[in-house]
Design a protein around this motif. Structure first.
Motif, PDB file in Angstrom:
ATOM      1  N   THR A  95       2.656  -4.161  -2.938  1.00  0.00           N
ATOM      2  CA  THR A  95       1.927  -5.393  -2.603  1.00  0.00           C
ATOM      3  C   THR A  95       1.455  -5.403  -1.159  1.00  0.00           C
ATOM      4  O   THR A  95       0.598  -6.215  -0.793  1.00  0.00           O
ATOM      5  N   THR A  96       1.986  -4.503  -0.321  1.00  0.00           N
ATOM      6  CA  THR A  96       1.638  -4.489   1.102  1.00  0.00           C
ATOM      7  C   THR A  96       0.618  -3.416   1.460  1.00  0.00           C
ATOM      8  O   THR A  96       0.227  -3.311   2.624  1.00  0.00           O
ATOM      9  N   THR A  98      -2.514  -1.121   2.305  1.00  0.00           N
ATOM     10  CA  THR A  98      -3.888  -1.262   2.786  1.00  0.00           C
ATOM     11  C   THR A  98      -4.565   0.103   2.888  1.00  0.00           C
ATOM     12  O   THR A  98      -5.788   0.175   2.999  1.00  0.00           O
ATOM     13  N   TRP A 166      -3.845  -8.870  -7.810  1.00  0.00           N
ATOM     14  CA  TRP A 166      -3.076  -7.653  -8.079  1.00  0.00           C
ATOM     15  C   TRP A 166      -1.770  -7.613  -7.299  1.00  0.00           C
ATOM     16  O   TRP A 166      -0.759  -7.109  -7.788  1.00  0.00           O
ATOM     17  N   GLN A 167      -1.758  -8.183  -6.066  1.00  0.00           N
ATOM     18  CA  GLN A 167      -0.497  -8.219  -5.312  1.00  0.00           C
ATOM     19  C   GLN A 167       0.540  -9.062  -6.039  1.00  0.00           C
ATOM     20  O   GLN A 167       1.709  -8.681  -6.139  1.00  0.00           O
TER      21      GLN A 167
END
Length: 424
Positions: A95-96, A98, A166-167
């Protein structure tokens, strides 16, 4: 008033296995839906997303035999809890992300390793240890969680992706892994019935033989199988070859059947519907085949299943109209997915209950290798020839050879059992 008979603890083991398989393959199956929103938000390439999934499968294949061996040493509950914990952490870390390297690390490496402690290694291993006479039936219940979990998570994703993104979806999957698996595993999972002073199937005394054609474990069948012994055993190589072909053909069809059917003249919609019907029939297949195998020799059930899959692949090879396509869908759908439970039970019958973690881990590696090669071979053959015809022809030949080696394995196993009885 007579004391009410308690539920045999083995059925609670089946429940834990069901939950772990459902979470593992439900979250893996929904990836195809989640990735679309990730592509829109992160502006990555499709190749970068697919590469993480490939890394996940590679790590799983490499780690599986060692995790299975480790499970025989420290117990199934410890490995299952550790696998669920790492699975939950991996999803929460996703979820984090990038950058693509983060996704490869969290989803590809960490989750690939975590999956070896969940899914098809600890759950079915535990079920195989707790059941002998009812082994197929118990496995069918546990493994039907695979397509069932995919259906549930796909249904959830349809609505949740619109609201939490999506997170949020990965966070739901992480929390589900931590709560749905760890708590039941801690309180209910035990590596064998002997740990609780029980016998397989809840019997009151050891069974000398099973009248369904599946013999109970004998002394010679309870030797310790190390990875070295396993990979130098002719019996193991017969089992591994058949499992490799079955898994490779199944995954090749899952990935390449739609473009093949379109190439053969079907519309995109018709080809896609055919793939969806395969998943529906997978539930029936998972329930039917392991259960049937409790009432005949397991090797016979495997031979019948592989033979039917060969017929289904012949139909796919020649599917030029909707009638032939649906004949393929029905025959392949009803025969393939249940083979995973069949092979799991057959492996337990062949190598005994003592080293099942080692055996299951090795089979998981072989199955993952078959899947990877089958998927890649389909693309390579199409690029070289302009069609999938050669792929399906090779698959048919492989399945027929698989039938032959399973028959050979059945003969070797029968001779081993006769020798064990004579030496008893």
């Amino acid at each position: 008033m007579a004391e009410q008979k308690k539920i045999f603890h083995g059925w609670w083991i089946v429940l834990v296995a069901f939950l772990s398989v459902a979470i593992t393959y439900g979250t893996k199956g929904v990836f195809g839906v989640v990735q679309l929103q990730m592509l829109d938000d992160l502006h990555w390439t499709r190749a970068s997303i697919a590469g993480a999934m490939s890394a996940n499968m590679l790590v799983y294949a490499v780690a599986a035999p060692f995790v299975g061996r480790f499970m025989d040493k420290i117990g199934i509950r410890t490995v299952l809890i550790a696998g669920a914990l790492l699975t939950g952490i991996s999803f929460l870390l996703v979820t984090t992300v990038t950058q693509t390297w983060q996704f490869y690390l969290y989803y590809g490496v960490l989750l690939g390793l975590a999956n070896t402690g969940m899914g098809m290694i600890p759950g079915p291993t535990a079920v195989n240890r707790w059941f002998v006479k009812k082994r197929g039936r118990a496995l069918s219940i546990a493994l039907v969680a695979s397509p069932g979990g995919m259906a549930v998570f796909t249904f959830l994703a349809k609505d949740l992706l619109k609201t939490i993104g999506w997170q949020g979806m990965f966070m739901v999957m992480g929390i589900a892994s931590l709560v749905v698996v760890i708590i039941p595993a801690y309180f209910l999972m035990r590596s064998s019935p002997e740990e609780m002073g029980l016998l397989p199937d809840g019997d009151s005394q050891p069974a000398a033989a099973v009248n369904t054609g599946t013999p109970a474990p004998v002394a010679a069948n309870e030797m310790e199988w190390t990875l070295t012994k396993l990979f130098t055993s002719p019996m193991a190589w017969c089992l591994f070859f058949a499992y490799f072909i079955m898994g490779g053909n199944g995954w090749a069809q899952q990935v390449h059947q739609v473009p093949h059917l379109i190439k053969m003249g079907l519309s995109k919609d018709a080809a896609t519907v055919a793939l969806g019907m395969n998943m529906v029939l997978a539930v029936l297949s998972m329930l039917i085949w392991p259960t049937i195998s409790d009432f005949m020799k397991r090797s016979t059930a495997v031979v019948i299943s592989l033979s039917i899959q060969a017929i289904g692949t012949v139909l796919l090879l020649n599917a030029t109209d909707i009638t032939m396509t649906y004949a393929f869908v029905f025959i392949m759908g009803i025969s393939h997915y249940g083979s995973y439970g069949l092979f799991s039970a057959f492996a337990a019958d062949t190598f005994g209950r003592k080293s099942l973690g080692t055996v299951s881990g090795a089979m998981a590696m072989v199955g993952a290798a078959g899947a990877a090669i089958g998927i890649y071979a389909g693309g390579a053959i199409y690029d070289a020839t302009g069609s999938y015809q050669l792929l399906w022809q090779l698959a048919i030949a492989g399945l027929l050879i698989g039938v032959a080696v399973v028959l050979i394995l059945g003969q070797m196993k029968s001779r081993q059992e006769v020798a064990a009885k004579l030496n008893a």
